[in-house]
Each structure stands twice: as C-alpha cells, then as structure tokens.
Design an enzyme around this catalytic site. Sequence first.
Site, PDB file in Angstrom:
ATOM      1  N   PRO A   2       0.828  -1.220   0.000  1.00 14.22           N
ATOM      2  CA  PRO A   2       0.000   0.000   0.000  1.00 14.22           C
ATOM      3  C   PRO A   2       0.858   1.264   0.000  1.00 14.22           C
ATOM      4  CG  PRO A   2      -0.738  -1.548   1.685  1.00 14.22           C
ATOM      5  CD  PRO A   2       0.567  -2.064   1.163  1.00 14.22           C
ATOM      6  N   GLU A   3       0.525   2.195  -0.883  1.00 16.14           N
ATOM      7  CA  GLU A   3       1.194   3.485  -0.961  1.00 16.14           C
ATOM      8  C   GLU A   3       0.171   4.563  -0.607  1.00 16.14           C
ATOM      9  OE1 GLU A   3       3.406   3.870  -4.665  1.00 16.14           O
ATOM     10  OE2 GLU A   3       3.575   1.707  -4.840  1.00 16.14           O
TER      11      GLU A   3
END
Length: 284
Positions: A2-3
Amino acid sequence: MPELPEVETVVRDLRPLLVGRRLAHVETGPHQLREPWDPAWRPRLTGRVVAAARRRGKWILLDLDDAACLVVHLGMTGQLTVTAAGQPRASHTHLVAPLDDGRDELRFRDIRRFGSARLFAAAAAVDEFLRDRLGPEPFDLRAEELAAALAGTDRCLKAVLLDQTVVAGVGNIYADESLFRAGLHPARRARTVTPAEAARLRDAVAAVLTRAVEYRGSTIRDYVGGSGLRGGFQDEFAVYGRTGEPCPACGGPIECLRLAGRSSHFCPVCQPATTRRRGRVAAG
Ligand SMILES: [Zn+2]
C-alpha cells in the site's frame, strides 16, 4: 504494497465507520507484528473513543479522546477495516477491537506481518517519531524543494522518489507511473534534472496520486480499503507491471529495469535515457 492512495482510501473509508466510536476492548492474536505489541497498550486503549482518523505518508493515525494516538502501518499486506462482528475472522487477523456494543469491530489483518500498530501517548510523540522518517506530503512539496533534493544526490530518479524523506507516500507503483507521466527515465541521474523537469515531475506525482485516490488505489494482491472494498487503479496503469505490453502513448513495448532493488517499468521512447540540451547529448 500500500502506498499513499491506498492508505488515504483506508483513512477516508474508516472516518465515517470509526470516528466517535468507543473501543470496547482490544484482543491480540498469537503472532507478533514487525514491531512488538506492548501488552500495556491494551488497558490504555480500552474504553477510548476514536476522535479522528488521519494519514501522514503511508502511516495511519487514529487520534484517541485522551490525546493518545494509535499509529498503524500496513506494511506489504496489511488490512485495517471496520467489519461486522458476525463476519468470520480471517486468518492472520492480529488485532481486533469491538466497537461500542460490539456489533462492529476494528480489525487489523496482515498476512506477511511487515505491518505494525503502536500506541503513542500524545500527538507530539507521533510528530517526533515521523519527523525524521517523512518529508513533505506530495501535494505540499514545492517544485523548488524537489529540484534541490534532486540536485544534491548521485542517486537515480527512481531511488529518490522512493525516499520517504524526500516525498512521503510514494512507493514502487506510483514512482513508475509518475516518471512515465513526466517523461523521465527512472535510471536518470537525479542531479542532471533541470528545474523545469523537476517541476514537471512534481506535478506528475501529484496528478498520478490524485487520480489513484479517485480510483480508491490499486489492488495487486491483498489491499482493501477500510470498508473492505478493493481498489480500481490497477486497470489504469500506464507502465507498472506491463513489461512487454504496448505503451499507451507511443505503442512501443514497455521495458523493465532493476533499480534501487525494485522493478522499474518505463517506456524507452517516451522516457529517453539521455537528454538533448543546447545542441549536445548529455548522458542520462
Ligand atoms: Zn511510449
């Protein structure tokens, strides 16, 4: 992994489901996360009301009504959701906090356990913890700031974009997509980038992240938002994970290079390795 768009989606999903609700108690699973869970945190969390849900870089900050803050990092496979208590708990669920009367639960699941959850006594302690780890948010980053960071390093562009102290929240996917949008080769030496190119890159990062947030981020494998819904931006990638497929701009094949220990996807035509300036070719 996840960014920023994925973490932002989790926070936006959690706000209406979690803010104003009481953590009735906290249950922990048998396995340790990357950072050990301190047993003293359980009584301190019990009975607290979640006052706000925020994001900084790839970190989720849950402010509590006693000024403490539960800080969560999703690592590679973390899922932070509010789920009906009747839903069976999936394997690898490490933290569960029933909310109010227990009909819903805040759950933290993490298959690979690179994620973490830790309690800070006050917001000032969180600020101190994040200060050395994170540079500006991409939307606050000024073009001159980015130009200065690029000019002062021997690293390649891809490595600089992955550096959370330069800009917070960008990871492998959105670094590749931003460099494509800016027309810059990922292996280019950062210090060869002109101020105009740095401004273009800054705008590309902001534009790509904004669009990805609109799509609720990208689900490659395990990522889901705070309400359990998947992302949709994985179908919009221009270059990421598309090695050998046609570039959406020129139709040529996307290539892949190993840079800063990560796969970097790019179009060699739209993102040339060398720049032509003042009538001569400068090495990229
Ligand atoms: Zn192209």
